[in-house]
Design an enzyme around this catalytic site. Structure first.
Site, mmCIF file in Angstrom:
data_model
loop_
_atom_site.group_PDB
_atom_site.id
_atom_site.type_symbol
_atom_site.label_atom_id
_atom_site.label_comp_id
_atom_site.label_asym_id
_atom_site.label_seq_id
_atom_site.Cartn_x
_atom_site.Cartn_y
_atom_site.Cartn_z
ATOM 1 C CG ASP A 160 1.646 9.453 61.768
ATOM 2 O OD1 ASP A 160 3.053 10.043 61.949
ATOM 3 O OD2 ASP A 160 1.540 8.315 62.218
ATOM 4 C CG ASP B 2 0.114 4.559 61.371
ATOM 5 O OD1 ASP B 2 1.381 5.046 61.399
ATOM 6 O OD2 ASP B 2 -0.005 3.445 61.293
ATOM 7 C CD GLU C 53 4.770 12.380 64.192
ATOM 8 O OE1 GLU C 53 4.269 12.411 65.218
ATOM 9 O OE2 GLU C 53 5.367 11.659 63.623
#
Length: 156
Positions: A7, A140, A67
């Site tokens: 992430d 996260d 992501e």
């Protein structure tokens, strides 16, 4: 097979490492790489590069899942996240590790069956799917685990 989910972010980059053994995903570790508030942008990127390179060396992955960036209202934030993503893409290419990008909705769909799942639903599913005793913290790191798990589900 090991999959690393990332992430991306410059102040805080979440990572989640999952091993697949006998077709079953097992969490290896998760956490965050944090940069100091007073660091320059280039110092933060170097820190991310060094820390992720260490992770790739310690846990050599078959795949990296990241992501996909989506632009929001804060263009400055999106630009810094894209710089962190660039560091990850560079590391993957240097080490010839396949990298796949997923949108938040793709991750939600793969984990919960709904692209509209909220953060709490996602975290509960990650906890359940990986047989964790508690929800991974910080967010996260939980997001990074969900990205890795998404990739594993899609590979099947």
């Amino acid at each position: 097979m090991i999959v690393i989910g990332i992430d991306p972010g410059t102040a805080r980059l979440g990572y989640g490492i999952i091993a697949v053994r006998n077709r079953k995903p097992e969490h290896v570790c998760y956490g965050c790489i944090e940069s100091g508030k007073g660091q320059t942008a280039s110092a933060r990127l170097l820190h991310i590069y060094s820390e992720v390179a260490t992770l790739l060396e310690k846990y050599p992955p078959a795949h990296i899942a990241v992501e996909k960036l989506f632009f929001s209202r804060n263009i400055t934030s999106a630009m810094s996240v894209s710089e962190a993503r660039g560091v990850i893409l560079l590391l993957a290419e240097q080490q010839r590790i396949p990298i796949t990008e997923y949108t938040p909705n793709q991750v939600k769909q793969a984990i919960t069956g709904s692209g509209r799942a909220d953060k709490r639903q996602m975290q509960e599913m990650i906890k359940r799917l990986l047989n964790l005793e508690e929800i991974p913290k910080p967010d996260d790191a939980a997001d990074a685990l969900s990205i890795a798990l998404c990739h594993i589900h899609i590979l099947r």
